[in-house]
Design a protein around this motif. Structure first.
Motif, mmCIF file in Angstrom:
data_model
loop_
_atom_site.group_PDB
_atom_site.id
_atom_site.type_symbol
_atom_site.label_atom_id
_atom_site.label_comp_id
_atom_site.label_asym_id
_atom_site.label_seq_id
_atom_site.Cartn_x
_atom_site.Cartn_y
_atom_site.Cartn_z
ATOM 1 N N PHE A 61 0.835 -1.205 0.000
ATOM 2 C CA PHE A 61 0.000 0.000 0.000
ATOM 3 C C PHE A 61 0.871 1.257 0.000
ATOM 4 C CE2 PHE A 61 -2.964 -3.049 2.139
ATOM 5 C CZ PHE A 61 -3.961 -3.007 1.184
ATOM 6 N N ASN A 62 0.302 2.365 -0.528
ATOM 7 C CA ASN A 62 1.009 3.651 -0.488
ATOM 8 C C ASN A 62 0.397 4.566 0.578
ATOM 9 O OD1 ASN A 62 -1.307 4.856 -1.548
ATOM 10 N ND2 ASN A 62 -0.632 4.591 -3.668
ATOM 11 N N ASP A 63 0.919 5.802 0.670
ATOM 12 C CA ASP A 63 0.489 6.718 1.739
ATOM 13 C C ASP A 63 -1.009 7.014 1.674
ATOM 14 O OD1 ASP A 63 3.084 6.774 2.580
ATOM 15 O OD2 ASP A 63 3.509 8.803 1.863
ATOM 16 N N GLN A 64 -1.495 7.274 0.463
ATOM 17 C CA GLN A 64 -2.927 7.571 0.311
ATOM 18 C C GLN A 64 -3.765 6.386 0.784
ATOM 19 O OE1 GLN A 64 -4.666 6.091 -2.814
ATOM 20 N NE2 GLN A 64 -6.552 6.552 -1.683
ATOM 21 N N GLU A 65 -3.343 5.195 0.432
ATOM 22 C CA GLU A 65 -4.102 3.987 0.812
ATOM 23 C C GLU A 65 -4.052 3.748 2.328
ATOM 24 O OE1 GLU A 65 -3.816 1.186 -3.138
ATOM 25 O OE2 GLU A 65 -1.977 1.528 -2.037
ATOM 26 N N LEU A 83 -7.491 3.441 4.415
ATOM 27 C CA LEU A 83 -7.756 2.234 5.210
ATOM 28 C C LEU A 83 -8.020 2.585 6.674
ATOM 29 C CD1 LEU A 83 -5.094 -0.405 4.063
ATOM 30 C CD2 LEU A 83 -7.586 -0.728 4.052
ATOM 31 N N SER A 84 -7.262 3.555 7.182
ATOM 32 C CA SER A 84 -7.395 3.930 8.593
ATOM 33 C C SER A 84 -8.787 4.461 8.897
ATOM 34 C CB SER A 84 -6.354 4.992 8.967
ATOM 35 O OG SER A 84 -5.056 4.508 8.691
ATOM 36 N N GLY A 85 -9.502 4.922 7.866
ATOM 37 C CA GLY A 85 -10.866 5.423 8.040
ATOM 38 C C GLY A 85 -11.826 4.379 8.568
ATOM 39 N N ALA A 86 -11.415 3.128 8.588
ATOM 40 C CA ALA A 86 -12.247 2.075 9.203
ATOM 41 C C ALA A 86 -12.446 2.331 10.688
ATOM 42 C CB ALA A 86 -11.622 0.702 8.995
ATOM 43 N N HIS A 87 -11.599 3.170 11.278
ATOM 44 C CA HIS A 87 -11.771 3.485 12.704
ATOM 45 C C HIS A 87 -12.955 4.404 12.963
ATOM 46 C CE1 HIS A 87 -7.490 2.042 13.994
ATOM 47 N NE2 HIS A 87 -8.341 1.058 13.782
ATOM 48 N N ASN A 88 -13.764 4.675 11.931
ATOM 49 C CA ASN A 88 -15.108 5.199 12.173
ATOM 50 C C ASN A 88 -15.932 4.183 12.946
ATOM 51 O OD1 ASN A 88 -16.007 7.773 10.630
ATOM 52 N ND2 ASN A 88 -14.634 6.722 9.241
ATOM 53 N N ASP A 108 -3.283 6.866 14.943
ATOM 54 C CA ASP A 108 -4.276 7.723 14.283
ATOM 55 C C ASP A 108 -3.764 9.165 14.253
ATOM 56 O OD1 ASP A 108 -6.379 5.697 13.993
ATOM 57 O OD2 ASP A 108 -6.654 5.840 16.159
ATOM 58 N N ILE A 109 -3.313 9.641 15.410
ATOM 59 C CA ILE A 109 -2.819 11.019 15.505
ATOM 60 C C ILE A 109 -1.597 11.218 14.604
ATOM 61 C CG2 ILE A 109 -1.784 12.710 17.106
ATOM 62 C CD1 ILE A 109 -4.849 12.396 17.405
ATOM 63 N N ALA A 110 -0.818 10.164 14.416
ATOM 64 C CA ALA A 110 0.365 10.255 13.537
ATOM 65 C C ALA A 110 -0.022 10.670 12.115
ATOM 66 C CB ALA A 110 1.109 8.909 13.518
ATOM 67 N N LEU A 111 -1.245 10.355 11.722
ATOM 68 C CA LEU A 111 -1.693 10.722 10.365
ATOM 69 C C LEU A 111 -1.806 12.238 10.210
ATOM 70 C CD1 LEU A 111 -4.559 8.090 9.795
ATOM 71 C CD2 LEU A 111 -2.175 7.932 9.044
ATOM 72 N N PHE A 119 0.680 12.255 4.853
ATOM 73 C CA PHE A 119 -0.585 11.685 5.331
ATOM 74 C C PHE A 119 -1.672 12.755 5.500
ATOM 75 C CE2 PHE A 119 1.886 8.055 7.593
ATOM 76 C CZ PHE A 119 1.699 7.203 6.516
ATOM 77 N N ILE A 120 -1.309 13.915 6.045
ATOM 78 C CA ILE A 120 -2.352 14.878 6.441
ATOM 79 C C ILE A 120 -3.137 15.408 5.238
ATOM 80 C CG2 ILE A 120 -0.933 16.970 6.532
ATOM 81 C CD1 ILE A 120 -2.640 17.713 9.088
ATOM 82 N N LYS A 121 -2.483 15.467 4.072
ATOM 83 C CA LYS A 121 -3.202 15.885 2.849
ATOM 84 C C LYS A 121 -4.448 15.037 2.629
ATOM 85 C CE LYS A 121 -0.175 15.085 -0.226
ATOM 86 N NZ LYS A 121 0.769 14.855 -1.289
ATOM 87 N N TYR A 122 -4.284 13.746 2.833
ATOM 88 C CA TYR A 122 -5.420 12.826 2.600
ATOM 89 C C TYR A 122 -6.419 12.860 3.756
ATOM 90 C CZ TYR A 122 -2.338 11.345 -1.092
ATOM 91 O OH TYR A 122 -1.514 11.349 -2.197
ATOM 92 N N VAL A 123 -5.930 13.087 4.969
ATOM 93 C CA VAL A 123 -6.857 13.249 6.103
ATOM 94 C C VAL A 123 -7.760 14.439 5.809
ATOM 95 C CG1 VAL A 123 -7.071 13.809 8.567
ATOM 96 C CG2 VAL A 123 -5.253 12.258 7.792
ATOM 97 N N GLU A 124 -7.166 15.542 5.314
ATOM 98 C CA GLU A 124 -7.960 16.743 5.010
ATOM 99 C C GLU A 124 -8.952 16.483 3.887
ATOM 100 O OE1 GLU A 124 -4.645 20.000 6.533
ATOM 101 O OE2 GLU A 124 -4.678 19.420 4.413
ATOM 102 N N LEU A 125 -8.489 15.787 2.866
ATOM 103 C CA LEU A 125 -9.375 15.474 1.733
ATOM 104 C C LEU A 125 -10.575 14.638 2.194
ATOM 105 C CD1 LEU A 125 -10.089 15.206 -1.317
ATOM 106 C CD2 LEU A 125 -8.532 13.239 -1.395
ATOM 107 N N TYR A 126 -10.301 13.575 2.956
ATOM 108 C CA TYR A 126 -11.390 12.673 3.356
ATOM 109 C C TYR A 126 -12.295 13.318 4.403
ATOM 110 C CZ TYR A 126 -8.567 9.339 0.740
ATOM 111 O OH TYR A 126 -7.851 8.723 -0.245
#
Ligand code: DDH
Length: 287
Positions: free
Chosen positions: A151-155, A159-164, A228-231, A237-244
């Protein structure tokens, strides 16, 4: 009454029926089933082509007894009546199918799923323990674990979004609490809260450190793992956290692709979807 061999639709329906578990956690077997699917697949190592969902190795002590898998026996027990009713389905198919069915039923996207996994365990390909992520660690660890699977950074972020979904249990992982207010509803809330709330480090009675936010109005405490906070602390990583966080559709689309990829790790198929690298006499059924 036994189900007809290859009738994955009947299995899906029976999984849906068992999701409602009023006595368990937040009233749903869904989150722990998603975690079972993920841990069955997340042992994959691309370089040696070992691990992955094929084989359902978690049935045995070597993998099932990995402390990282503590608590997943609940998920396997929930599924046992479905296995008894449809004995033709392999555990490897059942666990991955249960994950995608649970995600859909909890309001998440429809994730493509193909059957045909085998329950044959090749001892020479048993994954060693320690292949699943450790929530106490940081961004380097996330890359070390997930790059190994391919997997890459975006993935990794998607994937971490499963922690919803779901919660941490102090008697399983040592961490405690849930990430979002409604842990049985799949959404992008995890990313939104990660950015919008103040997360403070807290040391639990057992000595485990996690991040928490206490909301005085509702009296609820939500949590995040150090991973999670590391993202939010890593430029890539944070670019994708912001996007999602701002675009739920983008998250659902990315999650669909990446979860489908996760449960196919280590599996190769021909153009008809039949698995070509396992000894499963059932071959590759479509669902
Ligand atoms: Fe997770 N997860 N997970 N996780 N996870 C836990 C619970 C759940 C990590 C650690 C933990 C993914 C990634 C990571 C789910 C799905 C997914 C718990 C709590 C810990 C700890 C277990 C317990 O005490 O019961 C870490 C670290 C990572 C990472 O490094 C990225 C991924 C990729 C998924 C996925 O499904 C794609 C779910 C669902 C749960 C809730 C389980 C439950 O029983 O509720």
């Amino acid at each position: 009454m036994g189900g007809k061999t290859g009738d994955f639709e009947a299995v899906r329906q029976d999984i849906i029926k068992l999701l409602h578990q009023p006595e368990y956690d937040d009233g749903s077997a869904g989150p722990v089933l998603v975690r079972l699917a993920w841990h069955s697949a997340g042992t994959y190592d691309a370089e040696t082509d070992t691990g992955g969902s094929n084989g359902a190795g978690m049935r045995y002590e070597a993998e099932g007894g990995d402390p990282a898998n503590a608590g997943l026996q609940h998920a396997r027990v929930f599924l046992e009546p479905v296995k008894s009713k449809h004995p033709w389905i392999t555990y490897a198919d059942l666990w991955t199918l249960a994950g995608v069915v649970a995600i859909k039923e909890m309001g998440g996207p429809e994730i493509p799923w193909l059957g045909g996994r085998t329950d044959y365990v090749d001892d020479s390909k048993l994954p060693p323990r320690g292949r699943l992520p450790d929530g106490a660690k940081g961004a380097d660890h996330l890359r070390w674990i997930f790059y190994r699977m391919g997997f890459n950074d975006q993935e990794i972020v998607a994937l971490s979004g499963a922690h919803n979904l779901g919660r941490c249990h102090s008697d399983r992982s040592g961490f405690e609490g849930q990430w979002v207010n409604n842990p049985t509803r799949f959404s992008n809330q995890y990313f939104r809260l990660m950015l919008s709330m103040q997360w403070k480090k807290k040391t639990l009675k057992n000595g485990v450190e996690q991040f928490v936010n206490y909301d005085e109005d509702s009296g609820t405490e939500l949590m995040m793992l150090p991973t999670d906070i590391a993202l939010t602390q890593d430029k890539a990583f944070i670019k994708y956290v912001e996007l999602y966080a701002r675009d739920k559709e983008a998250f659902f689309a990315a999650f669909t692709k990446v979860f489908a990829k996760l449960i196919e790790l280590g599996i190769t198929r021909d153009a008809d979807g039949n698995i070509t690298n396992s000894d499963n006499e059932l071959g590759g059924y479509h669902a």
